[in-house]
Design an enzyme around this catalytic site. Structure first.
Site, mmCIF file in Angstrom:
data_model
loop_
_atom_site.group_PDB
_atom_site.id
_atom_site.type_symbol
_atom_site.label_atom_id
_atom_site.label_comp_id
_atom_site.label_asym_id
_atom_site.label_seq_id
_atom_site.Cartn_x
_atom_site.Cartn_y
_atom_site.Cartn_z
ATOM 1 N N ALA A 161 -2.013 -5.198 -7.434
ATOM 2 C CA ALA A 161 -2.770 -5.256 -8.683
ATOM 3 C C ALA A 161 -1.990 -4.612 -9.823
ATOM 4 O O ALA A 161 -1.871 -5.176 -10.919
ATOM 5 C CB ALA A 161 -4.118 -4.548 -8.499
ATOM 6 N N ARG B 216 4.184 -7.812 2.967
ATOM 7 C CA ARG B 216 3.707 -7.128 1.748
ATOM 8 C C ARG B 216 4.871 -6.538 0.969
ATOM 9 O O ARG B 216 4.889 -6.571 -0.263
ATOM 10 C CB ARG B 216 2.707 -6.029 2.124
ATOM 11 C CG ARG B 216 2.124 -5.310 0.904
ATOM 12 C CD ARG B 216 1.112 -4.252 1.327
ATOM 13 N NE ARG B 216 0.514 -3.585 0.180
ATOM 14 C CZ ARG B 216 1.028 -2.521 -0.424
ATOM 15 N NH1 ARG B 216 2.165 -2.019 0.008
ATOM 16 N NH2 ARG B 216 0.423 -1.984 -1.461
ATOM 17 N N TYR C 39 0.883 -14.353 12.867
ATOM 18 C CA TYR C 39 1.609 -15.389 12.121
ATOM 19 C C TYR C 39 3.015 -14.904 11.795
ATOM 20 O O TYR C 39 3.262 -13.693 11.716
ATOM 21 C CB TYR C 39 0.846 -15.807 10.852
ATOM 22 C CG TYR C 39 0.431 -14.725 9.907
ATOM 23 C CD1 TYR C 39 1.316 -14.161 8.997
ATOM 24 C CD2 TYR C 39 -0.878 -14.254 9.906
ATOM 25 C CE1 TYR C 39 0.915 -13.174 8.111
ATOM 26 C CE2 TYR C 39 -1.289 -13.250 9.031
ATOM 27 C CZ TYR C 39 -0.386 -12.726 8.130
ATOM 28 O OH TYR C 39 -0.790 -11.745 7.260
ATOM 29 N N ASP D 76 -8.314 -3.464 -5.459
ATOM 30 C CA ASP D 76 -9.115 -2.666 -4.525
ATOM 31 C C ASP D 76 -9.814 -1.507 -5.226
ATOM 32 O O ASP D 76 -10.805 -0.979 -4.713
ATOM 33 C CB ASP D 76 -8.227 -2.102 -3.407
ATOM 34 C CG ASP D 76 -7.935 -3.138 -2.330
ATOM 35 O OD1 ASP D 76 -8.404 -4.288 -2.466
ATOM 36 O OD2 ASP D 76 -7.241 -2.804 -1.355
HETATM 37 C C1 LIG Z 1 0.767 1.295 1.928
HETATM 38 C C2 LIG Z 1 -0.128 0.074 1.977
HETATM 39 C C3 LIG Z 1 0.082 -0.885 2.978
HETATM 40 C C4 LIG Z 1 -0.741 -2.025 3.035
HETATM 41 N N1 LIG Z 1 -0.513 -2.952 4.028
HETATM 42 C C5 LIG Z 1 -1.270 -4.054 4.081
HETATM 43 C C6 LIG Z 1 -1.038 -5.044 5.095
HETATM 44 O O1 LIG Z 1 -0.142 -4.919 5.924
HETATM 45 N N2 LIG Z 1 -1.834 -6.163 5.113
HETATM 46 C C7 LIG Z 1 -2.856 -6.312 4.208
HETATM 47 O O2 LIG Z 1 -3.563 -7.329 4.249
HETATM 48 N N3 LIG Z 1 -3.082 -5.416 3.233
HETATM 49 C C8 LIG Z 1 -2.321 -4.290 3.146
HETATM 50 N N4 LIG Z 1 -2.562 -3.352 2.163
HETATM 51 C C9 LIG Z 1 -3.685 -3.563 1.219
HETATM 52 C C10 LIG Z 1 -3.423 -4.628 0.224
HETATM 53 O O3 LIG Z 1 -2.134 -4.478 -0.345
HETATM 54 C C11 LIG Z 1 -4.506 -4.519 -0.835
HETATM 55 O O4 LIG Z 1 -5.774 -4.640 -0.224
HETATM 56 C C12 LIG Z 1 -4.459 -5.632 -1.876
HETATM 57 O O5 LIG Z 1 -3.162 -6.101 -2.061
HETATM 58 C C13 LIG Z 1 -5.002 -5.125 -3.219
HETATM 59 O O6 LIG Z 1 -3.995 -4.314 -3.804
HETATM 60 P P1 LIG Z 1 -4.216 -3.146 -4.831
HETATM 61 O O7 LIG Z 1 -2.971 -3.116 -5.646
HETATM 62 O O8 LIG Z 1 -5.517 -3.239 -5.498
HETATM 63 O O9 LIG Z 1 -4.279 -1.835 -3.925
HETATM 64 P P2 LIG Z 1 -3.147 -1.155 -3.053
HETATM 65 O O10 LIG Z 1 -2.275 -2.162 -2.422
HETATM 66 O O11 LIG Z 1 -3.851 -0.185 -2.163
HETATM 67 O O12 LIG Z 1 -2.255 -0.338 -4.130
HETATM 68 C C14 LIG Z 1 -2.690 0.856 -4.748
HETATM 69 C C15 LIG Z 1 -1.460 1.652 -5.168
HETATM 70 O O13 LIG Z 1 -1.880 2.776 -5.923
HETATM 71 C C16 LIG Z 1 -1.174 3.912 -5.493
HETATM 72 N N5 LIG Z 1 -2.007 5.094 -5.777
HETATM 73 C C17 LIG Z 1 -3.210 5.395 -5.233
HETATM 74 N N6 LIG Z 1 -3.685 6.545 -5.728
HETATM 75 C C18 LIG Z 1 -2.783 6.977 -6.636
HETATM 76 C C19 LIG Z 1 -2.711 8.135 -7.476
HETATM 77 N N7 LIG Z 1 -3.696 9.044 -7.473
HETATM 78 N N8 LIG Z 1 -1.639 8.274 -8.278
HETATM 79 C C20 LIG Z 1 -0.650 7.339 -8.300
HETATM 80 N N9 LIG Z 1 -0.645 6.240 -7.498
HETATM 81 C C21 LIG Z 1 -1.707 6.058 -6.683
HETATM 82 C C22 LIG Z 1 -0.978 3.660 -4.009
HETATM 83 O O14 LIG Z 1 0.085 4.438 -3.474
HETATM 84 C C23 LIG Z 1 -0.671 2.180 -3.989
HETATM 85 O O15 LIG Z 1 0.690 1.905 -4.174
HETATM 86 C C24 LIG Z 1 -1.779 -2.192 2.079
HETATM 87 C C25 LIG Z 1 -1.981 -1.228 1.086
HETATM 88 C C26 LIG Z 1 -1.159 -0.099 1.016
HETATM 89 C C27 LIG Z 1 -1.380 0.933 -0.074
#
Ligand SMILES: Cc1cc2nc3c(=O)[nH]c(=O)nc-3n(C[C@H](O)[C@H](O)[C@H](O)COP(=O)(O)OP(=O)(O)OC[C@H]3O[C@@H](n4cnc5c(N)ncnc54)[C@H](O)[C@@H]3O)c2cc1C
Length: 380
Positions: free
Chosen positions: A15, A103, A204, A282
């Site tokens: 995101a 990922r 997969y 998320d």
């Molecule tokens: C390490 C990791 C591994 C994942 N592996 C998988 C997987 O194998 N398969 C799958 O389906 N989904 C996985 N996911 C989840 C998936 O990426 C997410 O559900 C989806 O892509 C939505 O992404 P997002 O960017 O909203 O959240 P996220 O992918 O969770 O990214 C949030 C980011 O914000 C950072 N962050 C959080 N709090 C803080 C803070 N206080 N200060 C600074 N930075 C912060 C985190 O380190 C992370 O990089 C993973 C997520 C993470 C964090």
């Protein structure tokens, strides 16, 4: 208008990096703060469906991802004994092509795309406090940063969501999931789903077919914490699926490292934005993995949020555009797990027979059941 505006994004996940590029392409000056020390190989497989891919194409990154992904040609369901229940042929419709990606590769493509658009990404920057009214954050080292606009893409434990909404009440779904990667023993470009009583396993290929991604879900009474980084003994995974037939035991015999995580349900955030702050991905709507839409919804949010901000809409318009869709997808994902986990043998036989007959007689209908998810194009 975002031209020349200073925007700080919390989180360099799917995101955060996609909204950063989208905003920078529209003229904003964007800084991303990421708590991890570096953007490294964490995580395993993700599925990018057409609704997410349209966003990547609109951001000019679709081909870069295609070059690093495996294109899935089918979804194949098996029963616990290993017998094929049905094969859903995705090649029947070009618009059902799904990319199977690591990922880390998606993050790499998005991070390169963000930097190329002028975004600065600062790692090792953990935000410990958020002041919504002042659009200000405090970092773990005590430094404070002021932004013109603050965007929370900080995942399931989002501090920006908490600042906007108060603490949320997540509950354990009674399911845990293992993930693992092994050298691919020869599985073709398709997702295989093995369904059993109270459990299922999906695998997969990734990275040109060299790796096999495994996600295995089990119903279980107790679990302590959420998170992506809890290593577990591969013996526990093998024991949980020891009574599965077909290829499952052979695949699990090759696992030498695995991670376990508890599946929690969170409410969709009530407030997605206020004044000079907004949340997405998320952070606004943690999503269970049963429709593989977490990353795709995050991409959709990123595009819509950037467009709303660029067109001078307030963040309430963004929320109004996104909330109903995400709620619907999340409800469908929540309702999907039990279909794979049927316990009563008679119910299982009847359900699998219905699937087999449905797929043989009306394959187009079977393939079209999730058109309402995949057909959406937020970029037009
Ligand atoms: C390490 C990791 C591994 C994942 N592996 C998988 C997987 O194998 N398969 C799958 O389906 N989904 C996985 N996911 C989840 C998936 O990426 C997410 O559900 C989806 O892509 C939505 O992404 P997002 O960017 O909203 O959240 P996220 O992918 O969770 O990214 C949030 C980011 O914000 C950072 N962050 C959080 N709090 C803080 C803070 N206080 N200060 C600074 N930075 C912060 C985190 O380190 C992370 O990089 C993973 C997520 C993470 C964090």
């Amino acid at each position: 208008m975002v031209i020349g505006q200073d925007i700080t994004v919390l989180g360099a996940g799917v995101a955060g990096l996609s909204v950063a590029r989208a905003l920078a392409l529209r003229g904003a000056r964007v800084k991303v703060l990421e708590q991890a020390a570096a953007i490294t190989e964490v995580g395993a497989g993700l599925q990018i469906s057409q609704n997410g891919l349209r966003v990547l194409d609109a951001l000019g990154l679709g081909d870069a991802l295609r070059a690093r992904a495996v294109q899935s040609r089918a979804v194949v369901l098996h029963n616990q004994r290993g017998r094929e229940v049905m094969r859903m042929d995705l090649t029947r419709r070009a618009d059902r092509a799904t990319l199977l990606v690591h990922r880390a590769d998606l993050i790499d493509v998005l991070a390169d795309g963000a930097r190329e658009a002028g975004v600065s990404i600062r790692c090792g920057a953990r935000v410990t406090d958020v002041d919504i009214a002042a659009a200000q954050v405090t970092l773990a080292d005590g430094a404070t940063l002021q932004a013109g606009l603050l965007i929370g893409a900080d995942g399931v434990q989002s501090r920006v969501r908490a600042a906007l909404n108060g603490a949320d009440k997540a509950f354990f779904t009674g399911q845990v999931a293992w993930r693992a990667l092994i050298p691919n023993p020869g599985q073709g470009p398709e997702a295989q789903v093995h369904m059993g009583a109270g459990r299922h396993l999906v695998c997969y290929p990734l990275r040109g077919g060299q790796l096999l991604n495994i996600v295995a879900v089990q119903e279980r009474r107790q679990w302590a914490a959420e998170g992506w980084n809890h290593p577990d003994d591969p013996g526990h995974l093998r024991a949980a699926f020891a009574d599965f037939g077909g290829t499952v035991r052979g695949i699990l015999a090759r696992v030498d490292q695995t991670h376990l995580w508890g599946l929690f349900r969170h409410p969709v955030a009530r407030v997605w934005g206020q004044g000079r702050a907004a949340i997405l991905g998320d952070a606004s709507h943690p999503t269970l993995p049963f429709l593989a839409q977490g990353a795709n919804l995050a991409l959709e949010d990123a595009f819509v949020l950037a467009r709303c901000l660029a067109e001078g809409d307030d963040v309430h318009r963004y929320q109004a555009l996104r909330r109903p869709r995400t709620e619907r997808v999340i409800a469908a994902a929540n309702g999907n797990a039990w279909k794979f986990h049927l316990r009563a043998p008679l119910v299982q036989t009847l359900a699998h027979t219905a699937l087999r007959i449905g797929n043989a007689l009306a394959p187009a209908r079977m393939l079209g059941q999730f058109d309402w998810i995949y057909d959406v194009d937020v970029t037009t």
